[in-house]
Scaffold this motif. Structure first.
Motif, short mmCIF file in Angstrom:
data_model
loop_
_atom_site.label_atom_id
_atom_site.label_comp_id
_atom_site.label_asym_id
_atom_site.label_seq_id
_atom_site.Cartn_x
_atom_site.Cartn_y
_atom_site.Cartn_z
N MET A 1 0.84 -1.19 0.00
CA MET A 1 0.00 0.00 0.00
C MET A 1 0.88 1.24 0.00
N SER A 2 0.33 2.30 -0.55
CA SER A 2 1.04 3.58 -0.51
C SER A 2 0.09 4.66 -0.01
N TRP A 3 0.68 5.71 0.49
CA TRP A 3 -0.06 6.86 0.97
C TRP A 3 0.20 8.04 0.07
N HIS A 4 -0.75 8.97 0.04
CA HIS A 4 -0.60 10.21 -0.71
C HIS A 4 -0.38 11.33 0.31
N VAL A 5 0.68 12.12 0.10
CA VAL A 5 1.03 13.20 1.02
C VAL A 5 0.95 14.52 0.28
N GLU A 6 0.29 15.49 0.87
CA GLU A 6 0.23 16.81 0.25
C GLU A 6 0.36 17.90 1.32
N ILE A 7 0.87 19.03 0.88
CA ILE A 7 0.99 20.20 1.75
C ILE A 7 0.27 21.35 1.06
N ASP A 8 -0.62 21.98 1.77
CA ASP A 8 -1.33 23.14 1.24
C ASP A 8 -0.40 24.35 1.34
N PRO A 9 0.08 24.86 0.20
CA PRO A 9 1.04 25.98 0.24
C PRO A 9 0.43 27.26 0.79
N LEU A 10 -0.88 27.38 0.76
CA LEU A 10 -1.53 28.58 1.30
C LEU A 10 -1.59 28.53 2.83
N GLN A 11 -1.56 27.33 3.40
CA GLN A 11 -1.59 27.19 4.86
C GLN A 11 -0.19 27.09 5.45
N CYS A 12 0.75 26.54 4.70
CA CYS A 12 2.09 26.28 5.21
C CYS A 12 2.79 27.58 5.59
N MET A 13 3.42 27.57 6.78
CA MET A 13 4.15 28.75 7.23
C MET A 13 5.65 28.49 7.29
N ALA A 14 6.09 27.39 6.68
CA ALA A 14 7.51 27.04 6.56
C ALA A 14 8.21 26.96 7.91
N SER A 15 7.57 26.34 8.89
CA SER A 15 8.20 26.19 10.21
C SER A 15 9.36 25.20 10.16
N GLY A 16 9.30 24.27 9.21
CA GLY A 16 10.35 23.27 9.08
C GLY A 16 10.16 22.06 9.97
N SER A 17 9.06 22.01 10.71
CA SER A 17 8.85 20.88 11.61
C SER A 17 8.72 19.56 10.84
N CYS A 18 8.10 19.59 9.68
CA CYS A 18 7.94 18.36 8.91
C CYS A 18 9.30 17.85 8.42
N ALA A 19 10.14 18.76 7.93
CA ALA A 19 11.46 18.37 7.45
C ALA A 19 12.35 17.90 8.61
N ALA A 20 12.12 18.43 9.80
CA ALA A 20 12.88 17.99 10.97
C ALA A 20 12.49 16.57 11.37
N VAL A 21 11.21 16.26 11.29
CA VAL A 21 10.70 14.94 11.67
C VAL A 21 11.07 13.89 10.62
N ALA A 22 10.97 14.26 9.35
CA ALA A 22 11.20 13.30 8.26
C ALA A 22 11.90 13.98 7.08
N PRO A 23 13.21 14.23 7.21
CA PRO A 23 13.92 14.95 6.16
C PRO A 23 13.98 14.23 4.81
#
Length: 71
Positions: free
Chosen positions: A1-23
Motif C-alpha cells: 500500500m502507498s499513501w498520498h502526502v500533500e501540503i497546502d502551500p496557502l496554509q504552510c508557514m515554513a516552520s520546518g517541523s515536517c522536514a525535521a521529523v522526516a527529512p
C-alpha cells in the motif's frame, strides 16, 4: 500500500517541523515546505509530521481516507 502526502502551500508557514521529523519525506522550498514525493510507502513519520505541523497544512491519505493529521 502507498499513501498520498500533500501540503497546502496557502496554509504552510515554513516552520520546518515536517522536514525535521522526516527529512527524507519533506523539504523546505522557499516560502513553504513540500513533500519530496506525493506517493510514499506507509511511513509513520509522515503522520508524525502532519501531527506536529503548526499550520495543519499536511494531509496524509490512504486511498480516499484522510489518516493524518490524527485527531
Amino acid at each position: 500500500m502507498s499513501w498520498h502526502v500533500e501540503i497546502d502551500p496557502l496554509q504552510c508557514m515554513a516552520s520546518g517541523s515536517c522536514a525535521a521529523v522526516a527529512p527524507d519525506l519533506f523539504t523546505l522550498d522557499g516560502t513553504h515546505a513540500r513533500p519530496l514525493r506525493e506517493r510514499i510507502d506507509e511511513d509513520e513519520r509522515a503522520l508524525d509530521a502532519a501531527d506536529v505541523c503548526p499550520a495543519v497544512a499536511i494531509t496524509v491519505r490512504d486511498g480516499e481516507k484522510v489518516i493524518g493529521p490524527r485527531p
